[in-house]
Design an enzyme around this catalytic site. Structure first.
Site, mmCIF file in Angstrom:
data_model
loop_
_atom_site.group_PDB
_atom_site.id
_atom_site.type_symbol
_atom_site.label_atom_id
_atom_site.label_comp_id
_atom_site.label_asym_id
_atom_site.label_seq_id
_atom_site.Cartn_x
_atom_site.Cartn_y
_atom_site.Cartn_z
ATOM 1 C CG HIS A 49 -2.136 -0.337 1.090
ATOM 2 N ND1 HIS A 49 -3.088 -0.714 1.939
ATOM 3 C CD2 HIS A 49 -1.964 -1.545 0.005
ATOM 4 C CE1 HIS A 49 -3.806 -1.828 1.413
ATOM 5 N NE2 HIS A 49 -3.410 -2.309 0.621
ATOM 6 C CD GLU A 51 -1.511 4.123 4.546
ATOM 7 O OE1 GLU A 51 -2.444 3.586 4.646
ATOM 8 O OE2 GLU A 51 -0.954 3.045 3.316
ATOM 9 C CD1 TRP A 172 -11.970 14.853 -34.141
ATOM 10 C CD2 TRP A 172 -12.587 13.138 -33.010
ATOM 11 N NE1 TRP A 172 -10.663 13.911 -34.493
ATOM 12 C CE2 TRP A 172 -11.801 12.617 -34.149
ATOM 13 C CE3 TRP A 172 -13.501 13.280 -32.070
ATOM 14 C CZ2 TRP A 172 -11.356 11.735 -33.524
ATOM 15 C CZ3 TRP A 172 -13.129 11.139 -31.677
ATOM 16 C CH2 TRP A 172 -12.104 10.929 -32.642
ATOM 17 N NE ARG A 186 -11.882 5.977 -24.613
ATOM 18 C CZ ARG A 186 -12.451 5.639 -26.235
ATOM 19 N NH1 ARG A 186 -11.027 5.657 -26.413
ATOM 20 N NH2 ARG A 186 -12.973 6.158 -26.818
ATOM 21 C CB THR A 198 -21.468 2.861 -30.280
ATOM 22 O OG1 THR A 198 -22.804 3.990 -30.074
ATOM 23 C CG2 THR A 198 -19.969 4.478 -30.532
ATOM 24 C CG ASP A 202 -19.238 6.002 -33.960
ATOM 25 O OD1 ASP A 202 -19.567 6.753 -35.291
ATOM 26 O OD2 ASP A 202 -19.510 6.675 -32.952
#
Length: 363
Positions: A49, A51, A172, A186, A198, A202
């Site tokens: 982790h 720390e 765009w 993303r 889509t 696209d």
């Protein structure tokens, strides 16, 4: 230097690739209150982790110092030893941390452990730092409590609310700065989801890329998910050419694409995909953040099902598309009365060149 901001920067730099762990950053300042002697961010399982990384760098120089960390140190042994005990053993005098760990196994017990041995615990930070710390763990917080991923839906639209022209052209709507921010979303997500509409319109790759150089940000996202009720995925879809796993969520698997991992998730009422079942599956796989980039049908269905936690809407302030047949952002059934519409809270706006991002949480 603002040491908490530095810890948050470290955490944000580590976001993406840690699931089901949260992104956490830590900075250790020496007894003099000025010198950074250690810093680090949480590593993927089974690594240390934040720390522990910072304490390992600081070594003996942490004695009497202060640790700034973005999430409460845990007090139980998991895949790593308890961080609260490591802080105690290192001789830290003060812990500055704005956020209680939402994991029921921690939930304040780490702070109690530190206080029990006389360590000062400071939870108050400025509002901006608190907001950043909360956002860093929003996916983890939901997943650890419900087993479901945190779902962010994002889209780009013109000033008049259109996501494409009447012929489907959308490249765009926004400029490079907004697109760069979208690619960072993303990168920090465990799965990116879209609909078959889509894909057919696209032919996206759904990878995280630098929009200026076009170079891929290696290894992200973990999963790309296509909601494809009737299994229409083309064999030559561009997203199948990229490294990484593609999940095809179908209602009927007879025509499923053999290059995909197939999830059978039929709805009980229609020949459609059960979106809640898909999200549960992703949660079971350890996905804590899911980003949805889709057309109006899938986006609307997610709202209809109450599965959306957050929206990120990029608005081009300099483009008006027009056209009664031009595509809008959210379809689906939608409510019949204003009292039932989706409402956002904690809404803020960010500027990206000539574009504005509106970011808010679904109540």
């Amino acid at each position: 230097m603002n040491f908490m901001e530095r810890a948050l920067d470290l955490a944000e730099g580590a976001a993406g690739g840690l699931a089901p762990r949260p992104a956490v950053g830590a900075v250790i300042v020496a007894r003099d209150g000025e010198t950074i002697v250690g810093e680090g961010a949480t590593q993927p399982t089974p690594g240390p982790h934040a720390e522990a990384v910072a304490l390992g760098m600081a070594k003996g120089e942490s004695e009497g110092g202060t640790i700034y960390c973005t999430l409460e140190p845990h007090q139980f042994r998991s895949t790593t030893p308890p961080c609260s005990q490591a802080v105690i053993d290192a001789g830290i005098r003060t812990v500055v941390c704005p956020t209680v760990d939402p994991n029921p196994q921690v939930a304040g017990r780490g702070f109690e452990h530190l206080k029990s041995v006389g360590i000062e615990v400071i939870n108050d930070v400025d509002d901006a730092s608190q907001q950043r710390a909360d956002e860093l763990i929003e996916g983890f917080a939901k997943h650890v409590k419900t087993g479901m991923p945190f779902v962010t839906v994002k889209w780009a639209m013109s000033l008049d609310g259109k996501i494409a022209t009447r012929d489907g052209d959308s490249k765009w709507i926004t400029g490079s700065a907004a697109r760069a921010h979208a690619h960072s979303l993303r990168y920090r997500s465990d799965a990116v989801m879209t609909g078959i509409g889509t894909v057919l319109a696209d032919n996206p790759r759904l990878t995280a890329r630098d929009p200026n150089s076009g170079e891929h940000m290696c290894g992200r996202p973990y999963l790309r998910v296509v909601v494809d009720s009737t299994a229409k995925m083309p064999a030559d879809a561009a997203l199948l050419e990229e490294d990484g796993k593609v999940i095809q969520a179908v209602a009927n698997g007879e025509a499923a694409n053999r290059r995909c991992e197939v999830i059978m998730a039929p709805s009980q009422t229609e020949d459609l995909v059960d979106l809640a079942a898909v999200m549960r599956h992703l949660g079971e796989r350890g996905c804590i953040n899911v980003l949805v980039e889709a057309g109006e049908r899938l986006t609307g269905s997610l709202f209809d099902c109450g599965l959306v936690d957050k929206v990120v809407v990029y608005v081009s302030t300099g483009k008006i598309i027009g056209g009664s047949d031009a595509l809008s952002s959210v379809g689906g059934r939608g409510p019949s009365a204003m009292r039932d519409v989706a409402r956002l809270s904690n809404v803020r706006m960010e500027q990206f060149g000539e574009d504005i991002a509106i970011i808010g949480y679904v109540d």
